[in-house]
Design a protein around this motif. Structure first.
Motif, PDB file in Angstrom:
ATOM      1  N   ARG A   1      56.615  41.732  35.909  1.00 26.36           N
ATOM      2  CA  ARG A   1      56.432  40.418  36.523  1.00 26.36           C
ATOM      3  C   ARG A   1      55.412  40.458  37.659  1.00 26.36           C
ATOM      4  NH1 ARG A   1      60.134  36.292  36.174  1.00 26.36           N
ATOM      5  NH2 ARG A   1      60.214  36.124  38.430  1.00 26.36           N
ATOM      6  N   GLU A   2      54.208  40.896  37.325  1.00 30.17           N
ATOM      7  CA  GLU A   2      53.118  40.893  38.300  1.00 30.17           C
ATOM      8  C   GLU A   2      52.732  39.453  38.620  1.00 30.17           C
ATOM      9  OE1 GLU A   2      51.394  43.432  39.874  1.00 30.17           O
ATOM     10  OE2 GLU A   2      52.980  44.718  39.080  1.00 30.17           O
ATOM     11  N   ARG A   3      52.457  39.196  39.865  1.00 27.83           N
ATOM     12  CA  ARG A   3      52.110  37.844  40.301  1.00 27.83           C
ATOM     13  C   ARG A   3      50.725  37.446  39.803  1.00 27.83           C
ATOM     14  NH1 ARG A   3      54.130  40.522  44.756  1.00 27.83           N
ATOM     15  NH2 ARG A   3      56.178  39.788  45.404  1.00 27.83           N
ATOM     16  N   ILE A   4      50.607  36.215  39.338  1.00 25.43           N
ATOM     17  CA  ILE A   4      49.304  35.662  38.958  1.00 25.43           C
ATOM     18  C   ILE A   4      48.574  35.198  40.218  1.00 25.43           C
ATOM     19  CG2 ILE A   4      48.136  33.826  37.670  1.00 25.43           C
ATOM     20  CD1 ILE A   4      49.357  35.861  35.822  1.00 25.43           C
ATOM     21  N   ILE A   5      49.303  34.558  41.126  1.00 27.71           N
ATOM     22  CA  ILE A   5      48.718  34.094  42.387  1.00 27.71           C
ATOM     23  C   ILE A   5      48.843  35.230  43.398  1.00 27.71           C
ATOM     24  CG2 ILE A   5      48.876  32.431  44.272  1.00 27.71           C
ATOM     25  CD1 ILE A   5      50.109  30.458  42.270  1.00 27.71           C
ATOM     26  N   ASN A   6      47.713  35.834  43.745  1.00 30.88           N
ATOM     27  CA  ASN A   6      47.730  36.908  44.737  1.00 30.88           C
ATOM     28  C   ASN A   6      47.665  36.367  46.150  1.00 30.88           C
ATOM     29  OD1 ASN A   6      47.857  39.138  42.960  1.00 30.88           O
ATOM     30  ND2 ASN A   6      45.711  38.797  42.460  1.00 30.88           N
ATOM     31  N   LYS A   7      46.879  35.325  46.337  1.00 31.88           N
ATOM     32  CA  LYS A   7      46.766  34.724  47.663  1.00 31.88           C
ATOM     33  C   LYS A   7      46.449  33.249  47.503  1.00 31.88           C
ATOM     34  CE  LYS A   7      45.233  35.389  52.230  1.00 31.88           C
ATOM     35  NZ  LYS A   7      45.023  36.340  53.244  1.00 31.88           N
ATOM     36  N   ILE A   8      47.019  32.463  48.379  1.00 34.39           N
ATOM     37  CA  ILE A   8      46.775  31.028  48.393  1.00 34.39           C
ATOM     38  C   ILE A   8      46.695  30.628  49.860  1.00 34.39           C
ATOM     39  CG2 ILE A   8      49.246  30.540  48.173  1.00 34.39           C
ATOM     40  CD1 ILE A   8      48.495  28.110  46.478  1.00 34.39           C
ATOM     41  N   GLU A   9      45.562  30.054  50.261  1.00 36.57           N
ATOM     42  CA  GLU A   9      45.412  29.727  51.680  1.00 36.57           C
ATOM     43  C   GLU A   9      44.762  28.368  51.880  1.00 36.57           C
ATOM     44  OE1 GLU A   9      41.363  31.848  53.237  1.00 36.57           O
ATOM     45  OE2 GLU A   9      43.122  33.123  53.041  1.00 36.57           O
ATOM     46  N   ARG A  10      45.220  27.693  52.899  1.00 33.74           N
ATOM     47  CA  ARG A  10      44.716  26.371  53.271  1.00 33.74           C
ATOM     48  C   ARG A  10      43.422  26.555  54.041  1.00 33.74           C
ATOM     49  NH1 ARG A  10      44.001  21.118  53.243  1.00 33.74           N
ATOM     50  NH2 ARG A  10      45.347  19.775  54.470  1.00 33.74           N
ATOM     51  N   VAL A  11      42.416  25.745  53.736  1.00 33.71           N
ATOM     52  CA  VAL A  11      41.130  25.846  54.424  1.00 33.71           C
ATOM     53  C   VAL A  11      40.962  24.672  55.384  1.00 33.71           C
ATOM     54  CG1 VAL A  11      38.630  25.935  54.136  1.00 33.71           C
ATOM     55  CG2 VAL A  11      40.107  27.112  52.516  1.00 33.71           C
ATOM     56  N   SER A  12      40.907  23.469  54.852  1.00 35.69           N
ATOM     57  CA  SER A  12      40.738  22.281  55.674  1.00 35.69           C
ATOM     58  C   SER A  12      42.104  21.840  56.184  1.00 35.69           C
ATOM     59  CB  SER A  12      40.097  21.170  54.838  1.00 35.69           C
ATOM     60  OG  SER A  12      39.834  20.049  55.630  1.00 35.69           O
TER      61      SER A  12
ATOM     62  N   GLU B   1      35.794  17.719  50.590  1.00 31.15           N
ATOM     63  CA  GLU B   1      36.633  18.478  51.513  1.00 31.15           C
ATOM     64  C   GLU B   1      37.226  19.687  50.798  1.00 31.15           C
ATOM     65  OE1 GLU B   1      40.558  17.853  54.360  1.00 31.15           O
ATOM     66  OE2 GLU B   1      39.786  16.171  53.203  1.00 31.15           O
ATOM     67  N   VAL B   2      37.073  20.860  51.380  1.00 30.88           N
ATOM     68  CA  VAL B   2      37.599  22.098  50.798  1.00 30.88           C
ATOM     69  C   VAL B   2      39.070  22.208  51.200  1.00 30.88           C
ATOM     70  CG1 VAL B   2      37.338  24.591  50.631  1.00 30.88           C
ATOM     71  CG2 VAL B   2      35.330  23.157  51.027  1.00 30.88           C
ATOM     72  N   LEU B   3      39.969  21.987  50.241  1.00 26.64           N
ATOM     73  CA  LEU B   3      41.397  21.971  50.550  1.00 26.64           C
ATOM     74  C   LEU B   3      41.985  23.372  50.666  1.00 26.64           C
ATOM     75  CD1 LEU B   3      42.573  19.083  48.205  1.00 26.64           C
ATOM     76  CD2 LEU B   3      42.026  18.977  50.634  1.00 26.64           C
ATOM     77  N   CYS B   4      41.737  24.226  49.662  1.00 29.78           N
ATOM     78  CA  CYS B   4      42.353  25.553  49.687  1.00 29.78           C
ATOM     79  C   CYS B   4      41.623  26.517  48.765  1.00 29.78           C
ATOM     80  CB  CYS B   4      43.829  25.470  49.291  1.00 29.78           C
ATOM     81  SG  CYS B   4      44.114  24.861  47.631  1.00 29.78           S
ATOM     82  N   TYR B   5      41.914  27.805  48.975  1.00 30.71           N
ATOM     83  CA  TYR B   5      41.431  28.876  48.105  1.00 30.71           C
ATOM     84  C   TYR B   5      42.630  29.485  47.396  1.00 30.71           C
ATOM     85  CZ  TYR B   5      37.204  28.993  51.065  1.00 30.71           C
ATOM     86  OH  TYR B   5      36.073  28.678  51.753  1.00 30.71           O
ATOM     87  N   ILE B   6      42.446  29.832  46.123  1.00 33.26           N
ATOM     88  CA  ILE B   6      43.510  30.481  45.357  1.00 33.26           C
ATOM     89  C   ILE B   6      42.888  31.607  44.540  1.00 33.26           C
ATOM     90  CG2 ILE B   6      45.310  30.186  43.615  1.00 33.26           C
ATOM     91  CD1 ILE B   6      45.237  27.178  44.386  1.00 33.26           C
ATOM     92  N   TRP B   7      43.500  32.781  44.601  1.00 35.02           N
ATOM     93  CA  TRP B   7      43.095  33.891  43.731  1.00 35.02           C
ATOM     94  C   TRP B   7      44.260  34.790  43.467  1.00 35.02           C
ATOM     95  CZ3 TRP B   7      41.460  33.762  48.822  1.00 35.02           C
ATOM     96  CH2 TRP B   7      41.805  34.845  49.628  1.00 35.02           C
TER      97      TRP B   7
END
Length: 132
Positions: free
Chosen positions: A70-81, A126-132
């Motif tokens: 069960r490796e995570r698909i979402i490694n990082k999710i961060e709010r930008v604006s 507007e850049v809302l967030c980054y996801i990887w």
């Protein structure tokens, strides 16, 4: 009461992802539905559905994991604006997340979309967030 619904949504997803929950419940707004659509299209979540309880709308997101471990698909999710500091980018300065491995979610005049789609349409926002 939550003042930043997007940050609340991202934090709930991040927390549920860290402890490998299957489902996370999020208050349903137009923006959270649009972000959930993008997450589903890009393969970060399995599915989502809406339901109403006591005239309040909610989203149920099914988080996605891979393999037996069960490796995570979402490694990082961060709010930008953020409400205190909005971040905007035009079509030429749209961010590239991890050299194209991740996505940036952009709120444009044509709706909420990924950085790749906004760049292909030649619009910024507007850049809302980054996801990887």
């Amino acid at each position: 009461m939550v003042t930043d619904n997007i940050a609340d949504m991202l934090t709930r997803i991040r927390n549920a992802n860290m402890v490998k929950h299957e489902i996370v419940e999020i208050p349903g707004t137009k923006m959270s539905k649009a972000i959930a659509e993008i997450l589903k299209e890009e393969g970060f979540i399995e599915n989502f559905e809406t339901y109403t309880e006591n005239s309040n709308q909610y989203l149920l997101l099914s988080l996605k994991y891979e393999g037996q471990s069960r490796e995570r698909i979402i490694n990082k999710i961060e709010r930008v604006s953020k409400p205190g500091l909005r971040v905007y980018a035009n079509s030429k300065t749209l961010p590239l997340v991890l050299n194209g491995l991740g996505i940036a979610i952009i709120s444009t005049s044509k709706g909420v979309m990924t950085n790749r789609k906004a760049k292909s349409l030649g619009i910024g926002g507007e850049v809302l967030c980054y996801i990887w």
